[in-house]
Write a protein that holds these residues in place. Structure first.
Motif, PDB file in Angstrom:
ATOM      1  N   PRO A  16     -29.489 -67.646 -15.316  1.00  0.00           N
ATOM      2  CA  PRO A  16     -30.471 -68.113 -15.146  1.00  0.00           C
ATOM      3  C   PRO A  16     -30.938 -68.563 -13.856  1.00  0.00           C
ATOM      4  CG  PRO A  16     -28.909 -68.963 -16.827  1.00  0.00           C
ATOM      5  CD  PRO A  16     -28.384 -67.897 -16.002  1.00  0.00           C
ATOM      6  N   ILE A  17     -31.923 -68.330 -13.080  1.00  0.00           N
ATOM      7  CA  ILE A  17     -32.274 -68.740 -11.970  1.00  0.00           C
ATOM      8  C   ILE A  17     -33.742 -69.340 -11.869  1.00  0.00           C
ATOM      9  CG2 ILE A  17     -31.028 -66.494 -10.795  1.00  0.00           C
ATOM     10  CD1 ILE A  17     -33.369 -65.384 -10.150  1.00  0.00           C
ATOM     11  N   THR A  18     -33.807 -70.170 -10.717  1.00  0.00           N
ATOM     12  CA  THR A  18     -35.035 -70.970 -10.568  1.00  0.00           C
ATOM     13  C   THR A  18     -35.731 -70.719  -9.389  1.00  0.00           C
ATOM     14  OG1 THR A  18     -34.055 -73.150 -10.268  1.00  0.00           O
ATOM     15  CG2 THR A  18     -34.857 -72.578 -12.500  1.00  0.00           C
ATOM     16  N   CYS A  19     -35.056 -70.353  -8.120  1.00  0.00           N
ATOM     17  CA  CYS A  19     -35.054 -70.026  -7.057  1.00  0.00           C
ATOM     18  C   CYS A  19     -35.819 -68.845  -6.729  1.00  0.00           C
ATOM     19  CB  CYS A  19     -34.047 -70.373  -6.132  1.00  0.00           C
ATOM     20  SG  CYS A  19     -33.220 -71.848  -6.046  1.00  0.00           S
ATOM     21  N   THR A  20     -37.166 -68.816  -7.033  1.00  0.00           N
ATOM     22  CA  THR A  20     -37.982 -67.633  -7.028  1.00  0.00           C
ATOM     23  C   THR A  20     -39.572 -67.754  -6.437  1.00  0.00           C
ATOM     24  OG1 THR A  20     -38.956 -67.909  -9.142  1.00  0.00           O
ATOM     25  CG2 THR A  20     -36.725 -66.655  -9.131  1.00  0.00           C
ATOM     26  N   PHE A  21     -39.970 -66.933  -5.887  1.00  0.00           N
ATOM     27  CA  PHE A  21     -41.333 -66.817  -5.539  1.00  0.00           C
ATOM     28  C   PHE A  21     -41.848 -65.410  -5.688  1.00  0.00           C
ATOM     29  CE2 PHE A  21     -40.491 -66.379  -1.270  1.00  0.00           C
ATOM     30  CZ  PHE A  21     -41.449 -65.465  -0.559  1.00  0.00           C
ATOM     31  N   THR A  22     -43.088 -65.415  -6.177  1.00  0.00           N
ATOM     32  CA  THR A  22     -43.771 -63.982  -6.205  1.00  0.00           C
ATOM     33  C   THR A  22     -45.001 -63.896  -5.460  1.00  0.00           C
ATOM     34  OG1 THR A  22     -45.048 -64.419  -8.408  1.00  0.00           O
ATOM     35  CG2 THR A  22     -42.683 -63.575  -8.322  1.00  0.00           C
ATOM     36  N   LEU A  23     -45.467 -62.785  -4.724  1.00  0.00           N
ATOM     37  CA  LEU A  23     -46.735 -62.619  -4.243  1.00  0.00           C
ATOM     38  C   LEU A  23     -47.172 -61.120  -4.717  1.00  0.00           C
ATOM     39  CD1 LEU A  23     -48.848 -63.839  -2.437  1.00  0.00           C
ATOM     40  CD2 LEU A  23     -47.745 -63.041  -0.573  1.00  0.00           C
ATOM     41  N   TYR A  30     -37.976 -75.703 -14.940  1.00  0.00           N
ATOM     42  CA  TYR A  30     -36.717 -76.625 -14.447  1.00  0.00           C
ATOM     43  C   TYR A  30     -37.262 -77.564 -13.273  1.00  0.00           C
ATOM     44  CZ  TYR A  30     -31.764 -76.913 -13.393  1.00  0.00           C
ATOM     45  OH  TYR A  30     -30.158 -77.481 -13.166  1.00  0.00           O
ATOM     46  N   ASN A  31     -37.201 -78.815 -13.662  1.00  0.00           N
ATOM     47  CA  ASN A  31     -37.569 -79.812 -12.777  1.00  0.00           C
ATOM     48  C   ASN A  31     -36.467 -80.956 -12.486  1.00  0.00           C
ATOM     49  OD1 ASN A  31     -39.069 -81.596 -11.319  1.00  0.00           O
ATOM     50  ND2 ASN A  31     -40.323 -82.342 -13.090  1.00  0.00           N
ATOM     51  N   PHE A  32     -35.818 -80.824 -11.247  1.00  0.00           N
ATOM     52  CA  PHE A  32     -34.878 -81.583 -10.857  1.00  0.00           C
ATOM     53  C   PHE A  32     -33.850 -81.815 -11.963  1.00  0.00           C
ATOM     54  CE2 PHE A  32     -38.259 -83.467  -8.278  1.00  0.00           C
ATOM     55  CZ  PHE A  32     -37.643 -83.505  -7.096  1.00  0.00           C
ATOM     56  N   SER A  69     -36.814 -92.872   2.430  1.00  0.00           N
ATOM     57  CA  SER A  69     -36.770 -91.408   2.958  1.00  0.00           C
ATOM     58  C   SER A  69     -35.105 -91.237   2.838  1.00  0.00           C
ATOM     59  CB  SER A  69     -36.801 -91.840   4.537  1.00  0.00           C
ATOM     60  OG  SER A  69     -38.070 -92.011   4.677  1.00  0.00           O
ATOM     61  N   PHE A  70     -34.965 -89.978   2.456  1.00  0.00           N
ATOM     62  CA  PHE A  70     -33.281 -89.707   2.203  1.00  0.00           C
ATOM     63  C   PHE A  70     -33.324 -88.203   2.062  1.00  0.00           C
ATOM     64  CE2 PHE A  70     -35.600 -90.102  -1.780  1.00  0.00           C
ATOM     65  CZ  PHE A  70     -35.085 -88.797  -2.744  1.00  0.00           C
ATOM     66  N   LEU A  71     -32.215 -87.522   2.076  1.00  0.00           N
ATOM     67  CA  LEU A  71     -31.860 -86.069   1.905  1.00  0.00           C
ATOM     68  C   LEU A  71     -31.063 -85.902   0.584  1.00  0.00           C
ATOM     69  CD1 LEU A  71     -32.440 -83.474   3.047  1.00  0.00           C
ATOM     70  CD2 LEU A  71     -30.598 -83.657   4.407  1.00  0.00           C
ATOM     71  N   PRO A  72     -31.538 -85.531  -0.549  1.00  0.00           N
ATOM     72  CA  PRO A  72     -30.769 -85.059  -1.397  1.00  0.00           C
ATOM     73  C   PRO A  72     -29.852 -83.879  -1.461  1.00  0.00           C
ATOM     74  CG  PRO A  72     -33.217 -84.472  -1.966  1.00  0.00           C
ATOM     75  CD  PRO A  72     -33.107 -85.191  -0.606  1.00  0.00           C
ATOM     76  N   ASN A  73     -29.016 -83.879  -2.461  1.00  0.00           N
ATOM     77  CA  ASN A  73     -28.172 -82.778  -2.316  1.00  0.00           C
ATOM     78  C   ASN A  73     -28.685 -81.567  -2.971  1.00  0.00           C
ATOM     79  OD1 ASN A  73     -27.808 -83.500  -4.966  1.00  0.00           O
ATOM     80  ND2 ASN A  73     -25.797 -83.452  -5.045  1.00  0.00           N
ATOM     81  N   MET A  74     -29.822 -81.679  -3.594  1.00  0.00           N
ATOM     82  CA  MET A  74     -30.571 -80.593  -4.251  1.00  0.00           C
ATOM     83  C   MET A  74     -31.985 -81.057  -4.271  1.00  0.00           C
ATOM     84  SD  MET A  74     -31.547 -81.336  -7.570  1.00  0.00           S
ATOM     85  CE  MET A  74     -31.319 -82.772  -8.581  1.00  0.00           C
ATOM     86  N   PHE A  75     -32.889 -80.041  -4.138  1.00  0.00           N
ATOM     87  CA  PHE A  75     -34.430 -80.478  -4.117  1.00  0.00           C
ATOM     88  C   PHE A  75     -35.097 -79.354  -5.072  1.00  0.00           C
ATOM     89  CE2 PHE A  75     -38.535 -81.024  -1.899  1.00  0.00           C
ATOM     90  CZ  PHE A  75     -38.811 -82.513  -2.505  1.00  0.00           C
ATOM     91  N   TYR A  76     -34.810 -79.299  -6.279  1.00  0.00           N
ATOM     92  CA  TYR A  76     -35.539 -78.367  -7.118  1.00  0.00           C
ATOM     93  C   TYR A  76     -36.745 -79.210  -7.730  1.00  0.00           C
ATOM     94  CZ  TYR A  76     -31.270 -75.512  -6.813  1.00  0.00           C
ATOM     95  OH  TYR A  76     -30.321 -74.619  -6.615  1.00  0.00           O
TER      96      TYR A  76
END
Length: 192
Positions: free
Chosen positions: A31-38, A173-175, A3-10
């Motif tokens: 370049p961005i990766t923080c997206t979601f669509t609906l 983009y994975n971690f 168990s931990f809290l990372p400084n980023m969680f992509y």
């Protein structure tokens, strides 16, 4: 299990090359990766230190340019650059200013049909969007957009208005590493 809290969680998002434009007509790619669509809507997160944030406020339109996994080196070529001038102090150690990420990445601007920012010709999927709302979250914003036009290469379109996932190879983009999606495993029950 630890168990931990990372400084980023992509944990694995598709890369979007977001093209925006300032009020003087200068285009930028972020370049961005923080997206979601609906449906025909999208939500993205932008750091306020990015030029994309300033551009979205000035010209509330954008293009989601979706690169293939083979384009990762072009994406990475523009990653250490910012259009902010001067470079914000928080970014100065890692970023360099540029006025032309199109040239740095080997990208060709292509006129959009319904928004002012250009598309990226090399990206096989491009989605023009208009900003609906901007929600301030201190150091970043959540931007709600509505897609108004989608462009896709012929081999990626099926049934006239759907992207064929068997032919689409997005850059993931994975971690902080670039990946493709790998082998096809099956269909969701809603498609059958």
């Amino acid at each position: 299990m630890q168990s931990f809290l990372p400084n980023m969680f992509y944990y694995g998002f598709p890369v979007v090359l977001l093209s925006t434009m300032d009020d003087k007509g200068r285009a930028n790619i972020t370049p961005i990766t923080c997206t979601f669509t609906l449906g025909t809507n999208a939500v993205i997160a932008l750091v306020k230190l990015n030029q994309a944030y300033e551009n979205i406020k000035a010209v509330p339109e954008a293009v989601f340019n979706l690169p293939t996994s083979q384009m990762w080196e072009q994406v990475e070529a523009i990653a250490p650059y910012t259009a902010k001038d001067p470079v914000p102090a928080q970014k100065a150690a890692k970023y360099t200013h540029t006025d032309d990420k199109f040239a740095l990445g080997g990208f060709t601007p292509l006129a959009s049909e319904k928004v002012r920012p250009p598309r990226i010709a090399q990206c096989p999927i491009q989605a023009e969007a208009k900003v609906v709302n901007i929600i301030d979250r201190n150091g970043y914003v959540l931007v709600e957009l509505e897609f108004v036009q989608v462009h896709a290469e012929d081999n990626l379109v099926m049934d006239g208005d759907k992207i064929n996932p068997l032919n689409w190879d997005p850059l993931i983009y994975n971690f902080k590493h670039y990946y493709s999606i790998g082998e096809h495993k099956g269909l969701n029950f809603t498609i059958k």
